[in-house]
Design an enzyme around this catalytic site. Structure first.
Site, PDB file in Angstrom:
ATOM      1  N   GLU A 161       1.517   3.940  -2.961  1.00 15.52           N
ATOM      2  CA  GLU A 161       1.177   4.855  -4.162  1.00 15.52           C
ATOM      3  C   GLU A 161       2.465   5.640  -4.718  1.00 15.52           C
ATOM      4  O   GLU A 161       2.805   5.620  -5.899  1.00 15.52           O
ATOM      5  CB  GLU A 161       0.089   5.853  -4.222  1.00 15.52           C
ATOM      6  CG  GLU A 161      -1.353   5.030  -4.239  1.00 15.52           C
ATOM      7  CD  GLU A 161      -1.795   4.630  -2.798  1.00 15.52           C
ATOM      8  OE1 GLU A 161      -0.850   4.773  -1.829  1.00 15.52           O
ATOM      9  OE2 GLU A 161      -2.594   3.730  -3.046  1.00 15.52           O
ATOM     10  N   HIS A 200     -13.965   8.626  -1.677  1.00 11.52           N
ATOM     11  CA  HIS A 200     -13.960   7.623  -2.789  1.00 11.52           C
ATOM     12  C   HIS A 200     -14.907   8.067  -3.924  1.00 11.52           C
ATOM     13  O   HIS A 200     -15.680   7.052  -4.612  1.00 11.52           O
ATOM     14  CB  HIS A 200     -14.547   6.279  -2.093  1.00 11.52           C
ATOM     15  CG  HIS A 200     -13.761   5.508  -1.295  1.00 11.52           C
ATOM     16  ND1 HIS A 200     -13.570   6.039  -0.008  1.00 11.52           N
ATOM     17  CD2 HIS A 200     -13.017   4.558  -1.308  1.00 11.52           C
ATOM     18  CE1 HIS A 200     -12.677   5.321   0.778  1.00 11.52           C
ATOM     19  NE2 HIS A 200     -12.212   4.160  -0.131  1.00 11.52           N
ATOM     20  N   PHE A 212      -6.768   8.261  -4.305  1.00 11.99           N
ATOM     21  CA  PHE A 212      -5.640   8.122  -3.649  1.00 11.99           C
ATOM     22  C   PHE A 212      -4.314   8.435  -4.376  1.00 11.99           C
ATOM     23  O   PHE A 212      -3.409   8.180  -4.073  1.00 11.99           O
ATOM     24  CB  PHE A 212      -5.273   6.447  -3.336  1.00 11.99           C
ATOM     25  CG  PHE A 212      -6.513   6.048  -2.546  1.00 11.99           C
ATOM     26  CD1 PHE A 212      -6.953   6.659  -1.361  1.00 11.99           C
ATOM     27  CD2 PHE A 212      -7.242   4.797  -2.790  1.00 11.99           C
ATOM     28  CE1 PHE A 212      -8.293   6.372  -0.797  1.00 11.99           C
ATOM     29  CE2 PHE A 212      -8.446   4.321  -1.890  1.00 11.99           C
ATOM     30  CZ  PHE A 212      -8.773   5.378  -0.939  1.00 11.99           C
ATOM     31  N   LEU A 240       0.802  -1.215   0.048  1.00  8.13           N
ATOM     32  CA  LEU A 240      -0.163   0.151  -0.033  1.00  8.13           C
ATOM     33  C   LEU A 240       0.838   1.264   0.113  1.00  8.13           C
ATOM     34  O   LEU A 240       1.295   1.793   1.113  1.00  8.13           O
ATOM     35  CB  LEU A 240      -0.798   0.039   1.346  1.00  8.13           C
ATOM     36  CG  LEU A 240      -2.260   0.617   1.253  1.00  8.13           C
ATOM     37  CD1 LEU A 240      -3.155   0.286   2.502  1.00  8.13           C
ATOM     38  CD2 LEU A 240      -1.953   2.097   1.140  1.00  8.13           C
ATOM     39  N   GLN A 256      -6.373   2.433  -6.786  1.00 13.04           N
ATOM     40  CA  GLN A 256      -7.334   1.792  -6.331  1.00 13.04           C
ATOM     41  C   GLN A 256      -8.674   2.492  -6.344  1.00 13.04           C
ATOM     42  O   GLN A 256      -9.791   2.079  -6.919  1.00 13.04           O
ATOM     43  CB  GLN A 256      -7.379   1.233  -4.878  1.00 13.04           C
ATOM     44  CG  GLN A 256      -8.218   0.025  -4.627  1.00 13.04           C
ATOM     45  CD  GLN A 256      -7.831  -0.738  -3.451  1.00 13.04           C
ATOM     46  OE1 GLN A 256      -7.769  -0.313  -2.440  1.00 13.04           O
ATOM     47  NE2 GLN A 256      -7.396  -2.304  -3.825  1.00 13.04           N
ATOM     48  N   PHE A 257      -8.606   3.699  -6.171  1.00 13.67           N
ATOM     49  CA  PHE A 257      -9.505   4.816  -6.450  1.00 13.67           C
ATOM     50  C   PHE A 257      -8.524   6.240  -6.733  1.00 13.67           C
ATOM     51  O   PHE A 257      -7.677   6.288  -5.992  1.00 13.67           O
ATOM     52  CB  PHE A 257     -10.109   5.285  -5.071  1.00 13.67           C
ATOM     53  CG  PHE A 257     -11.352   4.152  -4.577  1.00 13.67           C
ATOM     54  CD1 PHE A 257     -12.559   4.021  -5.045  1.00 13.67           C
ATOM     55  CD2 PHE A 257     -10.930   2.955  -4.022  1.00 13.67           C
ATOM     56  CE1 PHE A 257     -13.791   3.367  -4.945  1.00 13.67           C
ATOM     57  CE2 PHE A 257     -12.042   2.112  -3.799  1.00 13.67           C
ATOM     58  CZ  PHE A 257     -13.431   2.159  -4.166  1.00 13.67           C
ATOM     59  N   ALA A 258      -9.127   6.921  -7.621  1.00 15.54           N
ATOM     60  CA  ALA A 258      -8.471   8.193  -8.182  1.00 15.54           C
ATOM     61  C   ALA A 258      -8.118   9.073  -6.965  1.00 15.54           C
ATOM     62  O   ALA A 258      -7.068   9.716  -6.821  1.00 15.54           O
ATOM     63  CB  ALA A 258      -9.486   8.945  -9.258  1.00 15.54           C
TER      64      ALA A 258
END
Ligand SMILES: Cc1ncc(C[n+]2csc(CCOP(=O)(O)OP(=O)(O)O)c2C)c(N)n1
Length: 668
Positions: free
Chosen positions: A407, A474, A433, A405, A429-431
């Site tokens: 980025e 999210h 982040f 984990l 995983q989600f923009a």
């Protein structure tokens, strides 16, 4: 200082001497030029040369090194022509960065040196990417990255070491512990006794050595390099040293106790090594003088003061922001003329948005053996949205990589892979982040081609957008964070057909592409998608429906809103333009739409202030003023975070104001 020559021949010892003397003598000359205002900023490595030189000589010439601002010895030991280095520091067009970068913030692919960005820590994860490339190619090489003691406090240090350990990468991390950050002493920087103690926490080996002893550095790194290659593991080396001058020449050394200069002056890496060679009889006073004179003369001979003023050429400046690739052969490019008026495409089967992305990704993997996928939970689990479901069994775990984990380190690793000719698609995983990988995206990926001509062949997939009651972290639309950054491309499809073709184009594009995928479209939208491997050009908008009353310029989910609205209001003739790419924008298509209607509503899910709609509105006002019958209007989401409660979220969304805004514009 105890030197151990081991089995080094006299010639090898002298070779090391020449290499450690060169940066010292260059610096002495540069400090003079600095005082004369010929060069602008200088980070001195005096007192620390043994580390740069020992490290560079211990590595093979074609192994990547990620130096920092005090590593002149890396550049010189890699035999970069001095005249070009000097031109670089003068900001000359003939330096390594065409006058675009200062000091040591440039690289040279030919010399396998990756230029730093000022933020220091990001260098470390690039070494991971290179190490991964070496591992996958089984090329029996290692990469090496530097950090200062200050830099070890950055999250990037932690992320890079952890990834290297978890992925068993042949990467050497070298800490130059010189006792201070800019002025901050180490007791205000970290609490462990030795920085090398951190190695054990990452599950890697480490060693602390005398960083002023060039033979110790050279010998240690030679051995560590062999260890990293044969065991396929990373290694941490802490080199103890001292900086004899200020952080940079203007900042002084008042904060350093005088006694430290005396103590470390006695440990000077150049004079001590010279003394050792004299004692050993490898050199004598004459040969020392001769070598010094020879180097000084070569410095004088190569030092050309560039009197030429750079004549800026705006076209060249803009052109160099991006890497330019030849169009791929044998790949069908589908353009707007290939569509039927109803948006269909020659009887292609209907596919969901999500399946089109999956197919584009899968076909890209089949076509490009040098393409890797990286992201959290993307392997066996198939990704948070199941886009890579089944990919591990088809392409294997080496190419479909679960990441820790982190980025920032993964974006950095993607860049490192690119240095070694790999392509990669990283799944955020989600923009949302992307914020924790932001620095690597906007400062490293985006700027590297302009700065020193290196491409960043990276796609970042960005599952984005709201409407699902997923709350502030999210649901965000953060495309405008990136459209403001030269060097990136920002793609945002709204149909399955475009999603597949644009994703294939993004993978084939040598530039960093942020590929936004609206999560709300994944399973709710279907459309015709050819089975074949095809590409759609980045930078071209698509006319969804032609109209004459008003234009709605939009992208992503907003295209669906506009289309649905148009369907519900056949009495209004709406020209709907789907931008598809937000950077670069298709101004020609925008102008054509304005010409057809004279009234423009820019519609997006992103918040109002500073959204791409503001840019488009400003551009139309400036360039199409005479075509307008009304001011350009924007229909955007509220300037608040995205709320969780569905009623609040509905109210937040631009869509809830679409009808009002259309009517206001029509009535103008
Ligand atoms: C992210 C970031 N924060 C702050 C700075 C400003 N800065 C430049 S160098 C430096 C000190 C670095 O210390 P260290 O890592 O020990 O390396 P040294 O300069 O001592 O070789 C600081 C604070 C920066 N360049 N980047």
């Amino acid at each position: 200082m105890q030197f151990d020559r081991k089995d080094l021949s006299d010639a090898e010892l002298i070779h090391i001497y020449r290499n450690i003397l060169l940066p010292r003598l260059i610096e002495e000359k540069m400090l003079l030029l600095l005082r004369q205002g010929r060069i602008s900023k200088w980070f001195s490595g005096i007192g620390q040369e043994a580390i740069s030189v020992g490290a560079a000589l211990a590595m093979d010439q074609d192994e990547w090194i990620m130096p920092l601002h005090r590593n002149l010895g890396v550049f010189t030991s890699r035999k970069m022509p001095l005249h070009k280095l000097f031109l670089q520091w003068q900001g000359s067009a003939e330096g390594y960065s065409k006058g675009r970068e200062r000091s040591f913030h440039f690289g040279s692919p030919q010399h396998h040196i990756c230029g730093m960005i000022s933020h220091l820590g990001p260098q470390l994860a690039i070494a991971d990417g290179v190490g991964l490339a070496y591992k996958l190619k089984d090329s029996k090489k290692a990469s090496l990255a530097f950090t200062g003691d200050g830099g070890t406090s950055e999250g990037d240090f932690h992320e890079a070491l952890n990834v290297a350990a978890v992925w068993d990468l042949p990467v050497i991390f070298v800490i130059e512990n010189n006792g201070y950050g800019l002025s901050t002493p180490v007791n205000e920087q970290y609490r462990c006794e030795k920085l090398v103690d951190k190695a054990v926490g990452y599950g890697m080996q480490g060693v602390r050595i005398d960083g002023n002893n060039v033979l110790a550095v050279y010998d240690t790194i030679k051995g560590v390099r062999e260890y990293c290659i044969s065991n396929q593991k990373p290694y941490l080396i802490e080199c103890m040293t001292f900086r004899m001058r200020g952080h940079e020449e203007a900042s002084g050394t008042k904060y350093v106790p005088k006694a430290l200069f005396e103590e470390w002056g006695g440990k000077d890496p150049v004079s001590n090594y010279e003394m050792f060679l004299l004692q050993q009889g490898v050199l004598n006073a004459d040969s020392v003088n001769h070598i010094r004179e020879e180097i000084k003369q070569s410095i004088e001979a190569e030092l050309k003061v560039d009197e030429k003023i750079i004549i800026p050429d705006t076209q060249t400046e803009l052109y160099d922001v991006y890497a330019h690739a030849h169009p791929l052969e044998g790949v069908r490019v589908i353009d707007n003329s290939d569509y039927h008026d109803d948006g269909s495409y020659a009887g292609s089967p209907e596919k969901r948005f999500i399946d089109a992305i999956k197919e584009g990704l899968s076909q890209s993997m089949q076509r490009n053996e040098n393409l890797l996928l990286m992201g959290q939970d993307i392997a066996e689990y198939g990704g948070a949205f199941k886009i890579t479901d089944g990919f591990v069994s088809e392409f294997g775990k080496q190419r479909v990589r679960n990441t820790p984990l982190c980025e920032s380190a993964i974006v950095g690793s993607a860049l490192g892979l690119s240095l070694e000719g790999f392509k990669s698609v990283m799944e955020m995983q989600f923009a949302d982040f992307a914020s924790v990988g932001f620095n690597q995206i906007v400062n490293n990926l985006a700027k590297i081609h302009y700065r020193w001509g290196q491409q960043a062949d990276v796609v970042i997939r960005m599952p984005t957008g709201g409407g699902m009651g997923a709350g502030p972290f999210h649901s965000q639309s953060n495309e405008a964070w990136f459209t403001h950054t030269p060097g990136l491309k920002v793609v945002y499809p709204s149909t399955p057909m475009d999603a597949k073709g644009l994703l294939i184009a993004a993978v084939n594009d040598p530039n960093p592409v942020l590929f936004f995928e609206h999560k709300g479209l994944y399973r709710s939208v279907s459309g015709p998608v050819p089975d074949e491997y095809y590409s759609i050009d980045i930078g071209r908008a698509r006319l969804v429906s032609e109209g004459s009353d008003l234009s709605i310029i939009c992208y992503g989910a907003a295209v669906q809103w506009a289309t649905e609205y148009g369907g519900q209001h056949p009495e209004i003739s709406i020209d709907i333009l789907d931008l598809r790419t937000l950077l670069p924008l298709d101004y020609e298509a925008i102008e054509a739409s304005v010409r057809r209607t004279g009234k423009v509503l820019v519609l997006h899910e992103d918040c109002l202030t500073g959204g791409i709609g503001a840019e488009i509105g400003a551009w139309i006002a400036e360039h199409c003023f005479k075509l307008l019958d009304a001011p350009v209007m924007r229909c955007a989401s509220l300037d608040t975070p995205v709320p969780f409660n569905m009623e609040l979220e509905k109210n937040f969304m631009a869509r809830s104001r679409l009808d009002d805004d259309v009517r206001r514009l029509l009535a103008f």
